[in-house]
Design a protein around this motif. Structure first.
Motif, mmCIF file in Angstrom:
data_model
loop_
_atom_site.group_PDB
_atom_site.id
_atom_site.type_symbol
_atom_site.label_atom_id
_atom_site.label_comp_id
_atom_site.label_asym_id
_atom_site.label_seq_id
_atom_site.Cartn_x
_atom_site.Cartn_y
_atom_site.Cartn_z
ATOM 1 N N ALA A 6 0.837 -1.206 0.000
ATOM 2 C CA ALA A 6 0.000 0.000 0.000
ATOM 3 C C ALA A 6 0.865 1.247 0.000
ATOM 4 O O ALA A 6 0.565 2.226 -0.700
ATOM 5 C CB ALA A 6 -0.927 -0.008 1.214
ATOM 6 N N GLU A 7 1.954 1.216 0.755
ATOM 7 C CA GLU A 7 2.865 2.367 0.785
ATOM 8 C C GLU A 7 3.482 2.603 -0.587
ATOM 9 O O GLU A 7 3.713 3.727 -0.999
ATOM 10 C CB GLU A 7 3.963 2.134 1.832
ATOM 11 N N SER A 9 1.983 2.265 -3.253
ATOM 12 C CA SER A 9 0.842 2.615 -4.119
ATOM 13 C C SER A 9 0.393 1.465 -5.016
ATOM 14 O O SER A 9 -0.218 1.686 -6.059
ATOM 15 C CB SER A 9 1.159 3.853 -4.958
ATOM 16 N N LEU A 11 -1.497 -1.022 -3.647
ATOM 17 C CA LEU A 11 -2.802 -1.302 -3.053
ATOM 18 C C LEU A 11 -3.293 -0.019 -2.388
ATOM 19 O O LEU A 11 -2.486 0.801 -1.953
ATOM 20 C CB LEU A 11 -2.705 -2.402 -1.988
ATOM 21 N N GLN A 12 -4.596 0.125 -2.296
ATOM 22 C CA GLN A 12 -5.154 1.293 -1.619
ATOM 23 C C GLN A 12 -5.460 0.909 -0.171
ATOM 24 O O GLN A 12 -6.359 0.107 0.094
ATOM 25 C CB GLN A 12 -6.414 1.772 -2.331
ATOM 26 N N ILE A 13 -4.707 1.493 0.745
ATOM 27 C CA ILE A 13 -4.819 1.150 2.169
ATOM 28 C C ILE A 13 -6.230 1.389 2.702
ATOM 29 O O ILE A 13 -6.728 0.625 3.519
ATOM 30 C CB ILE A 13 -3.749 1.894 3.010
ATOM 31 N N GLU A 14 -6.900 2.433 2.217
ATOM 32 C CA GLU A 14 -8.241 2.751 2.716
ATOM 33 C C GLU A 14 -9.287 1.734 2.253
ATOM 34 O O GLU A 14 -10.384 1.683 2.801
ATOM 35 C CB GLU A 14 -8.661 4.172 2.327
ATOM 36 N N ILE A 15 -8.947 0.921 1.288
ATOM 37 C CA ILE A 15 -9.851 -0.145 0.840
ATOM 38 C C ILE A 15 -9.431 -1.481 1.446
ATOM 39 O O ILE A 15 -10.257 -2.238 1.953
ATOM 40 C CB ILE A 15 -9.876 -0.241 -0.707
ATOM 41 N N ILE A 16 -8.154 -1.773 1.411
ATOM 42 C CA ILE A 16 -7.666 -3.092 1.829
ATOM 43 C C ILE A 16 -7.799 -3.319 3.339
ATOM 44 O O ILE A 16 -8.149 -4.415 3.772
ATOM 45 C CB ILE A 16 -6.221 -3.342 1.325
ATOM 46 N N CYS A 114 -0.888 -3.889 9.265
ATOM 47 C CA CYS A 114 -0.904 -3.108 8.022
ATOM 48 C C CYS A 114 -0.278 -1.734 8.247
ATOM 49 O O CYS A 114 0.467 -1.240 7.396
ATOM 50 C CB CYS A 114 -2.332 -2.957 7.495
ATOM 51 N N TYR A 118 2.953 -0.291 6.410
ATOM 52 C CA TYR A 118 2.852 0.988 5.695
ATOM 53 C C TYR A 118 3.971 1.940 6.132
ATOM 54 O O TYR A 118 4.617 2.578 5.308
ATOM 55 C CB TYR A 118 1.475 1.608 5.946
#
Length: 162
Positions: A6-7, A9, A11-16, A114, A118
């Motif tokens: 996610a860091e 970019s 994956l989108q952390i706010e979704i995963i 997570c 991140y």
């Protein structure tokens, strides 16, 4: 690893994170339901390839020692994590009480790992050595298993000597 991705970019952390929290809560809830449904019948079986009675007893002792907090703490303890929700179901822990601790545990576990991924994923050394980081995570995660194995062997040796 998800936090690192996610860091970067990928994956989108706010979704995963919400998806993983939901999966963690549902997974333990299903495990609890199976324990509640099967009840004490499971204790009649001896150890087999898929079922180790000693693991179930360890989880039960852990649950008895820590009560509802065991549901939260178990997420951070290999092997116990697998059996604690099941034992809570077998032990007929009230569903609302289980769900309360299950939600707290799921949120903490996913957020902590997570979030750590991140944060550490932004460190250049981590980015450049991701394979080593993954190997390190695997090694660290199996250390408690070996620790418990050697502890059990030592205790067994003492019983034979004593």
């Amino acid at each position: 690893a998800v936090g690192v991705l996610a860091e970067a970019s990928l994956l989108q952390i706010e979704i995963i994170v919400p998806l993983l929290i939901t999966a963690a809560i549902i997974g333990d809830s299903v495990n609890y339901s199976i324990g509640r449904w099967t009840g004490p019948r499971v204790f009649q079986y001896e150890s087999s390839f898929f079922f180790r009675k000693q693991y179930l007893y360890k989880a039960q002792a852990f649950y008895e020692k820590y009560g509802g907090r065991a549901i939260i703490l178990a997420r951070f303890v290999p092997i116990v994590r697998t059996f604690a929700p099941f034992v809570a179901g077998v032990g007929a822990m009230h569903a609302r009480k289980f769900l309360y601790y299950n939600v707290i545990g799921g949120v903490l576990w996913v957020s902590l790992f997570c979030g750590a991924g991140y944060l550490f994923g932004a460190i250049p050394v981590v980015q450049e050595n991701m394979k080593l980081v993954i190997i390190g995570i695997i090694v660290i995660s199996v250390i408690p298993i070996f620790w418990e194995y050697f502890k059990a062997r030592r205790a067994s040796a003492r019983e034979v000597e004593g």
